[in-house]
Scaffold this motif. Structure first.
Motif: not given
Length: 234
Positions: A165-168, A174-178, A222-226
């Motif tokens: 959560l801190r990173h996000m 920005h969306a974060a990739s896996r 989808w296909g990227y992360g969250f």
């Protein structure tokens, strides 16, 4: 007052060795031969740190870690003969703060114990007003204390969930990739570990948020992360 450490390992010689080295450093140490015993002791009085072997008769160390983490944020070190990246991630995902592979040098364990206590003392020594809180929707993170609140009430998170959560929240646009999350939280990349480890952690955190009817949602790109959003209740 000396820091109190509980050690759970069914190999008596290893327990004795760990106890001997830690006591020489001024720590108060109690040893247990199985998971049930250390859990019972934690119910009576939570220590300042736990060291848990994975393979023990009856309740294994990972289960003990999970049970302790449900009630406390006490630092936990997992020790195990298993050295694969997935084993390490499993330990961290369940809430441990460090993972040490057997056989290890006792002085290495002592060093890691001291490092964990320095981190804990540093966090506890910071004033809330000197820390920049992170907010989204009904969630507030307090990085200086490594705690969180949801709708004004304490929101229990594992160390990994907190760091996610801190990173996000530190990268709100920005969306974060896996792969980015593996590098940021687990310090590994997708060449070493399957990215499903990220999905498993997100699944557990989503369940927590849903149970508390939080406005914060973890959306899948989808296909990227969250990415995090703060919408209305479903």
């Amino acid at each position: 007052m000396a820091k109190r450490i509980y050690v759970a390992d069914d190999e008596k010689n290893i327990c004795f060795l760990i106890q001997n080295f830690l006591e020489k450093e001024g720590f108060e140490v109690r040893c247990f031969e199985d998971g049930e015993s250390i859990l019972a002791a934690c119910e009576e009085q939570m220590p300042d740190l736990c060291i848990l072997d994975v393979m023990m008769p009856g309740m294994d160390g990972l289960t003990v870690c999970t049970r302790i983490r449900q009630k406390s944020h006490v630092p936990i070190i997992i020790v195990s003969a298993k050295d694969s990246p997935l084993d390490r991630i499993t330990g961290i995902t369940l809430g441990s703060d460090d993972y040490l592979v057997k056989p290890f040098l006792p002085l290495e364990l002592v060093t890691r114990v001291k490092a964990l206590f320095r981190r804990v003392d540093a966090f506890s020594g910071q004033e809330e007003e000197n820390s920049e809180n992170l907010e989204l929707g009904d969630i507030v993170l307090f990085p200086g204390r490594r705690t969180a609140s949801l709708k004004g009430e304490e929101f229990a998170l594992t160390p990994l969930e907190f760091d996610f959560l801190r990173h996000m929240l530190e990268h709100p646009e920005h969306a974060a990739s896996r792969d980015d999350l593996l590098k940021a939280l687990w310090k590994v990349d997708s060449k070493e570990v399957d990215t499903r480890a990220v999905d498993d952690m997100v699944k557990r955190l989503r369940k927590k948020l849903k149970e508390q009817k939080s406005l914060v949602k973890i959306e899948t790109v989808w296909g990227y992360g969250f990415r995090l959003t703060a919408g209305g209740d479903e």
